[in-house]
Scaffold this motif. Structure first.
Motif, mmCIF file in Angstrom:
data_model
loop_
_atom_site.group_PDB
_atom_site.id
_atom_site.type_symbol
_atom_site.label_atom_id
_atom_site.label_comp_id
_atom_site.label_asym_id
_atom_site.label_seq_id
_atom_site.Cartn_x
_atom_site.Cartn_y
_atom_site.Cartn_z
ATOM 1 N N LYS A 214 0.816 -1.214 0.000
ATOM 2 C CA LYS A 214 0.000 0.000 0.000
ATOM 3 C C LYS A 214 0.848 1.261 0.000
ATOM 4 O O LYS A 214 0.510 2.236 -0.649
ATOM 5 C CB LYS A 214 -0.952 0.017 1.207
ATOM 6 C CG LYS A 214 -2.037 -1.030 1.116
ATOM 7 C CD LYS A 214 -2.880 -0.763 -0.115
ATOM 8 C CE LYS A 214 -4.005 -1.734 -0.271
ATOM 9 N NZ LYS A 214 -4.750 -1.551 -1.505
ATOM 10 N N ASN A 215 1.904 1.285 0.779
ATOM 11 C CA ASN A 215 2.751 2.473 0.888
ATOM 12 C C ASN A 215 4.186 2.074 1.152
ATOM 13 O O ASN A 215 4.444 1.091 1.844
ATOM 14 C CB ASN A 215 2.290 3.379 2.046
ATOM 15 C CG ASN A 215 0.982 4.055 1.760
ATOM 16 O OD1 ASN A 215 0.897 4.889 0.872
ATOM 17 N ND2 ASN A 215 -0.052 3.679 2.497
ATOM 18 N N PHE B 260 9.924 2.873 5.706
ATOM 19 C CA PHE B 260 8.857 1.972 6.137
ATOM 20 C C PHE B 260 8.157 1.396 4.915
ATOM 21 O O PHE B 260 8.267 1.914 3.807
ATOM 22 C CB PHE B 260 7.838 2.707 7.023
ATOM 23 C CG PHE B 260 6.873 3.543 6.221
ATOM 24 C CD1 PHE B 260 5.616 3.057 5.894
ATOM 25 C CD2 PHE B 260 7.234 4.796 5.764
ATOM 26 C CE1 PHE B 260 4.736 3.814 5.131
ATOM 27 C CE2 PHE B 260 6.361 5.565 5.001
ATOM 28 C CZ PHE B 260 5.109 5.068 4.688
ATOM 29 N N VAL B 261 7.434 0.313 5.161
ATOM 30 C CA VAL B 261 6.559 -0.262 4.152
ATOM 31 C C VAL B 261 5.253 -0.653 4.842
ATOM 32 O O VAL B 261 5.248 -1.029 6.013
ATOM 33 C CB VAL B 261 7.208 -1.477 3.444
ATOM 34 C CG1 VAL B 261 7.428 -2.637 4.404
ATOM 35 C CG2 VAL B 261 6.395 -1.934 2.249
ATOM 36 N N GLU B 262 4.159 -0.526 4.124
ATOM 37 C CA GLU B 262 2.843 -0.930 4.624
ATOM 38 C C GLU B 262 2.241 -1.901 3.618
ATOM 39 O O GLU B 262 2.066 -1.562 2.450
ATOM 40 C CB GLU B 262 1.934 0.291 4.766
ATOM 41 C CG GLU B 262 0.513 -0.057 5.137
ATOM 42 C CD GLU B 262 -0.434 1.141 5.010
ATOM 43 O OE1 GLU B 262 -1.624 0.940 5.271
ATOM 44 O OE2 GLU B 262 0.008 2.233 4.620
ATOM 45 N N LEU B 263 1.974 -3.115 4.078
ATOM 46 C CA LEU B 263 1.334 -4.146 3.258
ATOM 47 C C LEU B 263 -0.084 -4.347 3.775
ATOM 48 O O LEU B 263 -0.390 -4.026 4.924
ATOM 49 C CB LEU B 263 2.093 -5.474 3.362
ATOM 50 C CG LEU B 263 3.601 -5.443 3.180
ATOM 51 C CD1 LEU B 263 4.178 -6.830 3.399
ATOM 52 C CD2 LEU B 263 3.973 -4.916 1.819
ATOM 53 N N GLU B 264 -0.929 -4.925 2.940
ATOM 54 C CA GLU B 264 -2.296 -5.205 3.359
ATOM 55 C C GLU B 264 -2.671 -6.604 2.893
ATOM 56 O O GLU B 264 -2.373 -6.977 1.754
ATOM 57 C CB GLU B 264 -3.228 -4.166 2.731
ATOM 58 C CG GLU B 264 -4.622 -4.182 3.273
ATOM 59 C CD GLU B 264 -5.408 -2.994 2.714
ATOM 60 O OE1 GLU B 264 -5.290 -1.897 3.281
ATOM 61 O OE2 GLU B 264 -6.103 -3.195 1.700
ATOM 62 N N PHE B 265 -3.281 -7.364 3.801
ATOM 63 C CA PHE B 265 -3.749 -8.720 3.510
ATOM 64 C C PHE B 265 -5.199 -8.849 3.963
ATOM 65 O O PHE B 265 -5.619 -8.173 4.896
ATOM 66 C CB PHE B 265 -2.898 -9.762 4.261
ATOM 67 C CG PHE B 265 -1.488 -9.881 3.751
ATOM 68 C CD1 PHE B 265 -1.167 -10.800 2.757
ATOM 69 C CD2 PHE B 265 -0.480 -9.075 4.254
ATOM 70 C CE1 PHE B 265 0.134 -10.911 2.277
ATOM 71 C CE2 PHE B 265 0.816 -9.177 3.786
ATOM 72 C CZ PHE B 265 1.128 -10.095 2.797
ATOM 73 N N PRO B 266 -5.956 -9.756 3.322
ATOM 74 C CA PRO B 266 -7.357 -9.935 3.710
ATOM 75 C C PRO B 266 -7.540 -10.511 5.111
ATOM 76 O O PRO B 266 -8.571 -10.301 5.732
ATOM 77 C CB PRO B 266 -7.928 -10.896 2.676
ATOM 78 C CG PRO B 266 -6.889 -11.116 1.643
ATOM 79 C CD PRO B 266 -5.605 -10.533 2.136
ATOM 80 N N SER B 267 -6.534 -11.251 5.616
ATOM 81 C CA SER B 267 -6.680 -11.861 6.939
ATOM 82 C C SER B 267 -5.319 -12.034 7.593
ATOM 83 O O SER B 267 -4.280 -12.008 6.924
ATOM 84 C CB SER B 267 -7.347 -13.239 6.817
ATOM 85 O OG SER B 267 -6.435 -14.171 6.241
ATOM 86 N N ALA B 268 -5.347 -12.243 8.906
ATOM 87 C CA ALA B 268 -4.118 -12.505 9.657
ATOM 88 C C ALA B 268 -3.462 -13.792 9.163
ATOM 89 O O ALA B 268 -2.237 -13.886 9.085
ATOM 90 C CB ALA B 268 -4.422 -12.599 11.151
#
Length: 97
Positions: A36-37, A57-65
Motif C-alpha cells: 500500500k505504501n 517503512f513499508v505498509e502491506l495489506e492482507f485480507p486476513s491474519a
C-alpha cells in the motif's frame, strides 16, 4: 478483518535493497496481499520504547491474519530473507483493523 503489515527499515546496502524490492512484491501478491505504501521517515516525534533507528517503512495489506502469516513464512518470501538481511535491518509486525 483486514490486516496491515508494517515494516520499519534501516537500510544497510542500497544495491541489495533494490534487488529485494524488485522481488518482494510478487511474493506478497501470491498470498493475496498488496503493497500500500513505501517511503522514508521524515521525523520521529517520540521513541519512548527505545526502538532502533529506522529511516524507511513499508505498509502491506492482507485480507486476513492467516494470509499475512502464511506469506511471512512462505518458501517464496523466505528465499528472499538472506538478501533482505544484507539489504536492511527490519522490524515487521501486523495490525488488525
Amino acid at each position: 478483518m483486514m490486516v496491515k503489515v508494517i515494516g520499519l527499515i534501516e537500510l544497510r546496502d542500497e544495491g541489495a535493497f533494490e534487488q529485494y524490492r524488485s522481488q518482494v512484491g510478487q511474493t506478497v501478491e501470491l498470498y493475496k496481499g498488496s503493497i500500500k505504501n513505501r517511503g522514508s521517515v521524515a521525523d520521529v516525534f517520540w521513541n519512548e520504547l527505545g526502538c532502533a533507528q529506522f529511516s524507511a517503512f513499508v505498509e502491506l495489506e492482507f485480507p486476513s491474519a492467516k494470509d499475512a502469516k502464511t506469506w511471512a513464512n512462505s518458501p517464496e518470501y523466505q528465499a528472499l530473507v538472506p538478501n533482505r538481511n544484507k539489504a536492511m535491518k527490519l522490524t515487521l509486525f501486523s495490525i488488525a483493523i
